[in-house]
Design a protein around this motif. Structure first.
Motif, PDB file in Angstrom:
ATOM      1  N   TRP A 188      -5.858   2.740   1.818  1.00 14.14           N
ATOM      2  CA  TRP A 188      -5.656   1.887   0.650  1.00 14.14           C
ATOM      3  C   TRP A 188      -6.586   0.693   0.765  1.00 14.14           C
ATOM      4  O   TRP A 188      -6.940   0.260   1.865  1.00 14.14           O
ATOM      5  N   PRO A 220       0.812  -1.226   0.000  1.00 14.82           N
ATOM      6  CA  PRO A 220       0.000   0.000   0.000  1.00 14.82           C
ATOM      7  C   PRO A 220       0.845   1.276   0.000  1.00 14.82           C
ATOM      8  O   PRO A 220       0.719   2.127   0.881  1.00 14.82           O
ATOM      9  N   THR A 221       1.701   1.375  -0.971  1.00 11.93           N
ATOM     10  CA  THR A 221       2.528   2.566  -1.199  1.00 11.93           C
ATOM     11  C   THR A 221       2.754   2.679  -2.696  1.00 11.93           C
ATOM     12  O   THR A 221       2.740   1.673  -3.399  1.00 11.93           O
ATOM     13  N   SER A 259      -1.833   3.765   5.415  1.00 11.33           N
ATOM     14  CA  SER A 259      -0.428   3.714   5.034  1.00 11.33           C
ATOM     15  C   SER A 259       0.140   5.120   4.949  1.00 11.33           C
ATOM     16  O   SER A 259      -0.582   6.067   4.649  1.00 11.33           O
ATOM     17  N   THR A 315       1.077   8.073  -0.035  1.00 13.99           N
ATOM     18  CA  THR A 315      -0.019   8.788  -0.684  1.00 13.99           C
ATOM     19  C   THR A 315       0.277   8.875  -2.179  1.00 13.99           C
ATOM     20  O   THR A 315       1.379   8.593  -2.629  1.00 13.99           O
ATOM     21  N   GLN A 360      -9.245  -2.828   4.167  1.00 14.01           N
ATOM     22  CA  GLN A 360      -8.625  -1.516   3.996  1.00 14.01           C
ATOM     23  C   GLN A 360      -7.499  -1.358   5.013  1.00 14.01           C
ATOM     24  O   GLN A 360      -7.539  -1.943   6.096  1.00 14.01           O
ATOM     25  N   TYR A 392      -2.921  -3.792  -3.972  1.00 15.17           N
ATOM     26  CA  TYR A 392      -3.529  -2.647  -3.304  1.00 15.17           C
ATOM     27  C   TYR A 392      -3.801  -1.521  -4.301  1.00 15.17           C
ATOM     28  O   TYR A 392      -3.031  -1.312  -5.233  1.00 15.17           O
ATOM     29  N   TYR A 405      -5.234   2.748  -4.288  1.00 10.39           N
ATOM     30  CA  TYR A 405      -5.467   3.932  -3.467  1.00 10.39           C
ATOM     31  C   TYR A 405      -6.974   4.186  -3.388  1.00 10.39           C
ATOM     32  O   TYR A 405      -7.651   4.321  -4.402  1.00 10.39           O
ATOM     33  N   ASP A 406      -7.514   4.213  -2.166  1.00 12.20           N
ATOM     34  CA  ASP A 406      -8.958   4.302  -1.956  1.00 12.20           C
ATOM     35  C   ASP A 406      -9.598   5.540  -2.579  1.00 12.20           C
ATOM     36  O   ASP A 406     -10.771   5.508  -2.951  1.00 12.20           O
TER      37      ASP A 406
END
Length: 121
Positions: free
Chosen positions: A87, A51-52, A75, A78, A72, A95, A97-98
């Motif tokens: 995320w 999640p990056t 992290s 961004t 979810q 993953y 990005y939400d």
């Protein structure tokens, strides 16, 4: 190759379920997968290994594409200069990005119906 095939198979199952009406956006099946759509993208959304940003393993094409979320996570990472840290982990383990998914929570907040990822997921 195996990861990409798994992602394609998951996408095909998801698409078939949505098209046949057995699942709808924002619903969960027996395996607790939550289905939402992509939006606000430039036409592509990077799937990340963690999640990056910066570890792309695949791409989701087009706004309105259905994705299956299992949990979810917060992290430090961004994207695109945005200040949000949530995320979504997809069925295939990658993953996204939400911010680019139609989850119902306000930007930067967890969706209460989606579980938090466990450390190490």
């Amino acid at each position: 190759m195996t990861r990409r095939l798994g992602a394609l198979a998951a996408a095909a199952v998801t698409a078939a379920a949505v098209l046949t009406g057995t699942l709808s956006a924002g619903s969960a099946d027996a395996a607790s997968v939550y289905y939402y759509k992509t939006w606000r993208t430039d036409g592509t959304l990077a799937e990340q290994f963690t999640p990056t940003p910066g570890n792309v393993v695949g791409w989701i094409y087009g706004n309105g594409t259905t994705v299956g979320i299992v949990c979810q996570v917060w992290s430090e990472g961004t994207v695109d200069g945005l200040p949000y840290h949530v995320w979504d982990q997809l069925q295939n383990g990658s993953y996204v990005y939400d911010y680019y998914i139609t989850t119902p929570a306000p930007d930067g907040q967890f969706t209460t119906s989606i579980p938090r990822c466990q450390v190490g997921d």
